[in-house]
Design a protein around this motif. Structure first.
Motif, PDB file in Angstrom:
ATOM      1  N   GLN A 111     105.586  61.271  57.937  1.00  0.00           N
ATOM      2  CA  GLN A 111     105.726  59.868  57.175  1.00  0.00           C
ATOM      3  C   GLN A 111     106.207  60.040  55.962  1.00  0.00           C
ATOM      4  OE1 GLN A 111     100.594  59.216  57.239  1.00  0.00           O
ATOM      5  NE2 GLN A 111     100.931  58.285  59.294  1.00  0.00           N
ATOM      6  N   LEU A 112     107.046  59.488  55.361  1.00  0.00           N
ATOM      7  CA  LEU A 112     107.876  58.709  54.460  1.00  0.00           C
ATOM      8  C   LEU A 112     107.616  57.706  53.786  1.00  0.00           C
ATOM      9  CD1 LEU A 112     110.842  59.486  56.477  1.00  0.00           C
ATOM     10  CD2 LEU A 112     109.709  61.007  54.880  1.00  0.00           C
ATOM     11  N   VAL A 113     107.521  57.352  52.491  1.00  0.00           N
ATOM     12  CA  VAL A 113     107.111  56.538  51.524  1.00  0.00           C
ATOM     13  C   VAL A 113     108.548  56.268  51.262  1.00  0.00           C
ATOM     14  CG1 VAL A 113     105.606  54.980  50.307  1.00  0.00           C
ATOM     15  CG2 VAL A 113     104.552  56.805  51.898  1.00  0.00           C
ATOM     16  N   ALA A 114     108.754  55.056  51.088  1.00  0.00           N
ATOM     17  CA  ALA A 114     110.448  54.529  50.862  1.00  0.00           C
ATOM     18  C   ALA A 114     109.929  53.610  49.382  1.00  0.00           C
ATOM     19  CB  ALA A 114     111.445  53.651  50.912  1.00  0.00           C
ATOM     20  N   LEU A 132     115.955  54.060  43.557  1.00  0.00           N
ATOM     21  CA  LEU A 132     114.651  54.582  45.148  1.00  0.00           C
ATOM     22  C   LEU A 132     114.105  55.746  45.099  1.00  0.00           C
ATOM     23  CD1 LEU A 132     116.353  52.094  47.190  1.00  0.00           C
ATOM     24  CD2 LEU A 132     114.908  51.496  45.309  1.00  0.00           C
ATOM     25  N   SER A 133     113.424  55.631  45.293  1.00  0.00           N
ATOM     26  CA  SER A 133     112.288  57.714  46.050  1.00  0.00           C
ATOM     27  C   SER A 133     111.323  57.339  47.303  1.00  0.00           C
ATOM     28  CB  SER A 133     111.100  57.292  45.184  1.00  0.00           C
ATOM     29  OG  SER A 133     111.096  57.298  43.267  1.00  0.00           O
ATOM     30  N   CYS A 134     112.091  58.318  47.413  1.00  0.00           N
ATOM     31  CA  CYS A 134     111.626  58.666  49.225  1.00  0.00           C
ATOM     32  C   CYS A 134     110.706  60.311  49.212  1.00  0.00           C
ATOM     33  CB  CYS A 134     112.797  58.962  50.084  1.00  0.00           C
ATOM     34  SG  CYS A 134     112.304  59.097  51.807  1.00  0.00           S
ATOM     35  N   THR A 135     108.592  60.172  49.472  1.00  0.00           N
ATOM     36  CA  THR A 135     108.444  60.632  49.506  1.00  0.00           C
ATOM     37  C   THR A 135     107.447  60.765  50.456  1.00  0.00           C
ATOM     38  OG1 THR A 135     106.364  59.305  48.411  1.00  0.00           O
ATOM     39  CG2 THR A 135     108.197  60.802  46.741  1.00  0.00           C
ATOM     40  N   ALA A 136     107.068  61.912  50.800  1.00  0.00           N
ATOM     41  CA  ALA A 136     105.879  62.352  52.146  1.00  0.00           C
ATOM     42  C   ALA A 136     104.830  63.238  51.573  1.00  0.00           C
ATOM     43  CB  ALA A 136     106.725  62.776  52.944  1.00  0.00           C
ATOM     44  N   SER A 137     103.897  62.941  52.121  1.00  0.00           N
ATOM     45  CA  SER A 137     103.012  63.752  52.206  1.00  0.00           C
ATOM     46  C   SER A 137     102.326  65.143  52.820  1.00  0.00           C
ATOM     47  CB  SER A 137     101.707  62.869  52.092  1.00  0.00           C
ATOM     48  OG  SER A 137     101.160  61.700  51.099  1.00  0.00           O
ATOM     49  N   GLY A 138     101.972  66.402  52.489  1.00  0.00           N
ATOM     50  CA  GLY A 138     102.293  66.656  53.824  1.00  0.00           C
ATOM     51  C   GLY A 138     102.831  67.960  54.513  1.00  0.00           C
ATOM     52  N   TYR A 139     104.302  67.118  54.124  1.00  0.00           N
ATOM     53  CA  TYR A 139     105.835  67.800  54.816  1.00  0.00           C
ATOM     54  C   TYR A 139     106.374  67.864  53.584  1.00  0.00           C
ATOM     55  CZ  TYR A 139     103.227  66.948  59.009  1.00  0.00           C
ATOM     56  OH  TYR A 139     103.006  65.853  60.033  1.00  0.00           O
ATOM     57  N   THR A 140     107.339  69.457  53.482  1.00  0.00           N
ATOM     58  CA  THR A 140     107.845  69.617  52.781  1.00  0.00           C
ATOM     59  C   THR A 140     109.894  69.028  53.453  1.00  0.00           C
ATOM     60  OG1 THR A 140     107.229  71.302  52.017  1.00  0.00           O
ATOM     61  CG2 THR A 140     109.208  71.604  51.588  1.00  0.00           C
ATOM     62  N   LEU A 141     109.917  67.948  52.365  1.00  0.00           N
ATOM     63  CA  LEU A 141     111.733  67.494  52.927  1.00  0.00           C
ATOM     64  C   LEU A 141     112.496  68.393  52.602  1.00  0.00           C
ATOM     65  CD1 LEU A 141     110.931  63.345  50.733  1.00  0.00           C
ATOM     66  CD2 LEU A 141     110.200  64.657  53.031  1.00  0.00           C
ATOM     67  N   SER A 142     111.951  69.318  51.901  1.00  0.00           N
ATOM     68  CA  SER A 142     113.272  69.788  51.492  1.00  0.00           C
ATOM     69  C   SER A 142     114.126  70.999  52.691  1.00  0.00           C
ATOM     70  CB  SER A 142     112.995  70.918  50.660  1.00  0.00           C
ATOM     71  OG  SER A 142     112.486  71.791  50.635  1.00  0.00           O
ATOM     72  N   TYR A 143     112.726  70.769  53.601  1.00  0.00           N
ATOM     73  CA  TYR A 143     113.740  71.139  55.032  1.00  0.00           C
ATOM     74  C   TYR A 143     114.255  70.452  56.158  1.00  0.00           C
ATOM     75  CZ  TYR A 143     109.684  74.608  54.228  1.00  0.00           C
ATOM     76  OH  TYR A 143     109.193  75.741  54.016  1.00  0.00           O
ATOM     77  N   TYR A 144     114.224  69.132  55.289  1.00  0.00           N
ATOM     78  CA  TYR A 144     114.665  68.155  56.375  1.00  0.00           C
ATOM     79  C   TYR A 144     115.765  67.791  55.579  1.00  0.00           C
ATOM     80  CZ  TYR A 144     110.276  68.120  58.437  1.00  0.00           C
ATOM     81  OH  TYR A 144     109.246  68.159  59.728  1.00  0.00           O
ATOM     82  N   ALA A 145     117.838  66.914  56.600  1.00  0.00           N
ATOM     83  CA  ALA A 145     118.077  65.575  55.697  1.00  0.00           C
ATOM     84  C   ALA A 145     117.509  64.038  56.172  1.00  0.00           C
ATOM     85  CB  ALA A 145     119.387  65.911  57.153  1.00  0.00           C
ATOM     86  N   ILE A 146     118.048  63.949  54.646  1.00  0.00           N
ATOM     87  CA  ILE A 146     117.034  62.901  54.496  1.00  0.00           C
ATOM     88  C   ILE A 146     118.622  61.724  54.250  1.00  0.00           C
ATOM     89  CG2 ILE A 146     115.375  60.962  53.241  1.00  0.00           C
ATOM     90  CD1 ILE A 146     114.728  63.812  54.206  1.00  0.00           C
ATOM     91  N   GLY A 147     118.539  61.451  54.598  1.00  0.00           N
ATOM     92  CA  GLY A 147     119.315  59.247  54.848  1.00  0.00           C
ATOM     93  C   GLY A 147     118.824  58.075  54.167  1.00  0.00           C
ATOM     94  N   TRP A 148     119.443  57.771  54.143  1.00  0.00           N
ATOM     95  CA  TRP A 148     118.887  56.083  52.742  1.00  0.00           C
ATOM     96  C   TRP A 148     119.660  54.849  53.892  1.00  0.00           C
ATOM     97  CZ3 TRP A 148     115.168  54.704  50.501  1.00  0.00           C
ATOM     98  CH2 TRP A 148     114.491  55.700  48.837  1.00  0.00           C
ATOM     99  N   PHE A 149     119.348  54.061  54.548  1.00  0.00           N
ATOM    100  CA  PHE A 149     120.118  53.101  55.327  1.00  0.00           C
ATOM    101  C   PHE A 149     118.933  52.061  54.822  1.00  0.00           C
ATOM    102  CE2 PHE A 149     121.862  54.906  59.484  1.00  0.00           C
ATOM    103  CZ  PHE A 149     120.854  56.297  58.734  1.00  0.00           C
TER     104      PHE A 149
END
Length: 122
Positions: free
Chosen positions: A3-6, A20-37
């Motif tokens: 679950q992401l929060v922008a 802008l910030s994009c965070t996630a609870s309980g998951y490590t975002l560094s494992y993913y590609a993160i795109g902004w749309f």
């Protein structure tokens, strides 16, 4: 499920800056590609920028080159979209999304957060 929060969207004058910030609870975002749309009323959702899991940045919107950058702070589990020299045409709801790799199409991303509204006044 990730679950992401922008956050960070607001009303800003033309020529101003926002981060802008994009965070996630309980998951490590560094494992993913993160795109902004972004998506404005009546328009298609547009890819803006993406950062891969190896921290490679890819631009998908030519209109933001030289003005927007993307970065990670793994210690804070956060991905940032720094927006400078904002223009009224940057007005949109901005979303962050997580996936296995960077891609221009929003269909390639598995997880999305609720968007944050950016309004640039002229």
């Amino acid at each position: 499920q990730v679950q992401l929060v922008a956050s960070g969207g607001t009303l800003v004058q033309s020529g101003g800056s926002l981060r802008l910030s994009c965070t996630a609870s309980g998951y490590t975002l560094s494992y993913y590609a993160i795109g902004w749309f972004r998506q404005d009323l009546g328009k298609e959702r547009e890819g803006v920028l993406c950062i891969s899991s190896s921290d490679r940045s890819t631009y998908y919107a030519d209109s933001v080159k030289g003005r927007f950058t993307i970065s990670r702070d793994n210690a804070k589990n956060t991905v940032y979209l720094q927006m400078n020299s904002l223009k009224p045409e940057d007005t949109a709801v901005y979303y962050c999304a997580a996936g296995g790799r960077c891609a221009a199409s929003h269909y390639e991303y598995d997880y999305w957060g609720r968007g944050t509204q950016v309004t640039v006044s002229s």
